[in-house]
Design a protein around this motif. Structure first.
Motif, PDB file in Angstrom:
ATOM      1  N   TRP A 135      -8.755 -42.626 -16.462  1.00 44.43           N
ATOM      2  CA  TRP A 135      -8.184 -41.328 -16.110  1.00 44.43           C
ATOM      3  C   TRP A 135      -9.250 -40.239 -16.000  1.00 44.43           C
ATOM      4  O   TRP A 135      -9.107 -39.307 -15.214  1.00 44.43           O
ATOM      5  CB  TRP A 135      -7.105 -40.929 -17.109  1.00 44.43           C
ATOM      6  CG  TRP A 135      -7.542 -40.868 -18.552  1.00 44.43           C
ATOM      7  CD1 TRP A 135      -7.500 -41.866 -19.478  1.00 44.43           C
ATOM      8  CD2 TRP A 135      -8.073 -39.725 -19.237  1.00 44.43           C
ATOM      9  NE1 TRP A 135      -7.980 -41.428 -20.692  1.00 44.43           N
ATOM     10  CE2 TRP A 135      -8.325 -40.119 -20.580  1.00 44.43           C
ATOM     11  CE3 TRP A 135      -8.351 -38.417 -18.861  1.00 44.43           C
ATOM     12  CZ2 TRP A 135      -8.849 -39.243 -21.527  1.00 44.43           C
ATOM     13  CZ3 TRP A 135      -8.867 -37.532 -19.805  1.00 44.43           C
ATOM     14  CH2 TRP A 135      -9.118 -37.948 -21.125  1.00 44.43           C
ATOM     15  N   GLN A 136     -10.336 -40.378 -16.751  1.00 47.41           N
ATOM     16  CA  GLN A 136     -11.404 -39.379 -16.645  1.00 47.41           C
ATOM     17  C   GLN A 136     -12.032 -39.395 -15.254  1.00 47.41           C
ATOM     18  O   GLN A 136     -12.269 -38.332 -14.651  1.00 47.41           O
ATOM     19  CB  GLN A 136     -12.485 -39.634 -17.702  1.00 47.41           C
ATOM     20  CG  GLN A 136     -11.995 -39.562 -19.132  1.00 47.41           C
ATOM     21  CD  GLN A 136     -11.589 -40.911 -19.696  1.00 47.41           C
ATOM     22  OE1 GLN A 136     -11.121 -41.785 -18.960  1.00 47.41           O
ATOM     23  NE2 GLN A 136     -11.770 -41.094 -20.992  1.00 47.41           N
ATOM     24  N   ASP A 167      -1.997 -39.077 -16.383  1.00 41.60           N
ATOM     25  CA  ASP A 167      -3.448 -39.208 -16.459  1.00 41.60           C
ATOM     26  C   ASP A 167      -4.151 -37.969 -15.905  1.00 41.60           C
ATOM     27  O   ASP A 167      -5.171 -37.534 -16.460  1.00 41.60           O
ATOM     28  CB  ASP A 167      -3.909 -40.443 -15.692  1.00 41.60           C
ATOM     29  CG  ASP A 167      -3.639 -41.733 -16.454  1.00 41.60           C
ATOM     30  OD1 ASP A 167      -3.404 -41.660 -17.684  1.00 41.60           O
ATOM     31  OD2 ASP A 167      -3.656 -42.805 -15.832  1.00 41.60           O
ATOM     32  N   ARG A 170      -3.902 -35.334 -18.511  1.00 41.48           N
ATOM     33  CA  ARG A 170      -4.893 -35.569 -19.567  1.00 41.48           C
ATOM     34  C   ARG A 170      -6.273 -35.096 -19.107  1.00 41.48           C
ATOM     35  O   ARG A 170      -7.037 -34.498 -19.879  1.00 41.48           O
ATOM     36  CB  ARG A 170      -4.959 -37.048 -19.917  1.00 41.48           C
ATOM     37  CG  ARG A 170      -3.718 -37.605 -20.585  1.00 41.48           C
ATOM     38  CD  ARG A 170      -3.801 -39.108 -20.739  1.00 41.48           C
ATOM     39  NE  ARG A 170      -4.806 -39.512 -21.710  1.00 41.48           N
ATOM     40  CZ  ARG A 170      -5.179 -40.764 -21.907  1.00 41.48           C
ATOM     41  NH1 ARG A 170      -4.654 -41.741 -21.181  1.00 41.48           N
ATOM     42  NH2 ARG A 170      -6.091 -41.054 -22.815  1.00 41.48           N
ATOM     43  N   ARG A 174      -8.702 -32.252 -20.780  1.00 38.88           N
ATOM     44  CA  ARG A 174     -10.083 -32.596 -21.126  1.00 38.88           C
ATOM     45  C   ARG A 174     -11.062 -31.631 -20.470  1.00 38.88           C
ATOM     46  O   ARG A 174     -12.031 -31.181 -21.106  1.00 38.88           O
ATOM     47  CB  ARG A 174     -10.393 -34.023 -20.698  1.00 38.88           C
ATOM     48  CG  ARG A 174     -11.826 -34.495 -20.958  1.00 38.88           C
ATOM     49  CD  ARG A 174     -11.957 -35.965 -20.572  1.00 38.88           C
ATOM     50  NE  ARG A 174     -13.279 -36.503 -20.838  1.00 38.88           N
ATOM     51  CZ  ARG A 174     -14.268 -36.541 -19.943  1.00 38.88           C
ATOM     52  NH1 ARG A 174     -14.072 -36.058 -18.703  1.00 38.88           N
ATOM     53  NH2 ARG A 174     -15.439 -37.054 -20.261  1.00 38.88           N
TER      54      ARG A 174
END
Length: 236
Positions: A135-136, A167, A170, A174
């Motif tokens: 997901w990053q 995702d 998220r 982040r």
């Protein structure tokens, strides 16, 4: 590592251009891309550095026209077309470069259908490189391609984002925690178009926070403004 003189000038040209787009999105002025580029040849038309700035900012240079805030100006369309032709993706170009180039042509086709000629078959790049990625990485790639986040489009990239709203959320959180305001703004723009985004994310407040913290960068301001307009349903 210090930036070269050309790199510094290009960064400045991109920021100036983003500022002009933000002003148009906010209803301040009609965007006159051909007139407002800060780097020009002595004879008047935008030079190579200015065209490079258009290519870096991508299809968002025409976002005010896409969102029907201002009508497209024929001279502006000609500048974008020239930038597209001047900087085609190389044979080993990254997927994001290929998608950005495709998106500029796609935007020109939307605003100026006569572009549809033998120079392009209109085939979009594939999105397979995003299948199953962490997901990053997904969020980073989508943020780079935030100009493709438009409600009227149904590209393979858009479908890839729609499959992973949690995702992307998220990734937004982040980016905010890492103070990566440009990535957060780009991810937030995508989230305005996705179903299934957790209500607990507080996207509206999150976008306002990103604008407050990173809004001195006109590229961040552009993405936040675009996200807020899309969230408000400005695109028709």
């Amino acid at each position: 590592m210090k930036q070269s003189g050309t790199s510094i000038r290009l960064t400045g040209a991109v920021q100036d251009l983003a500022t002009e787009v933000v002003s148009a999105l906010r209803g301040g002025d009609h965007l006159r891309l051909a007139e407002s580029l800060s780097v020009r040849d002595e004879t008047g038309p935008p030079g190579d550095l200015a065209l490079a700035a258009v290519r870096v900012l991508g299809p968002d240079v025409l976002l005010p026209a896409v969102l029907r805030i201002v009508p497209p100006d024929p001279d502006d369309l000609a500048v974008v077309r020239k930038a597209v032709d001047a900087f085609p993706p190389s044979a080993d170009a990254s997927p994001t470069s290929r998608w950005s180039h495709w998106a500029m042509r796609h935007t020109l086709l939307r605003l100026d259908p006569p572009l549809d000629d033998a120079r392009t078959d209109g085939t979009e790049p594939g999105a397979g490189w995003l299948d199953g990625v962490p997901w990053q990485f997904l969020t980073h790639q989508l943020a780079v391609l935030a100009p493709l986040a438009l409600p009227a489009d149904d590209s393979a990239l858009t479908r890839a984002a729609r499959h992973r709203p949690v995702d992307v959320a998220r990734g937004f959180v982040r980016a905010v925690r890492r103070r990566d305001w440009l990535q957060a703004a780009g991810a937030g723009r995508w989230l305005t178009l996705l179903d299934g985004v957790p209500d607990t994310l507080g996207l509206e407040g999150g976008l306002e926070f990103v604008a407050q913290m990173g809004g001195d960068d006109p590229r961040v301001a552009l993405q936040v403004q675009a996200a807020q307009l899309l969230r408000a349903g400005a695109a028709r």
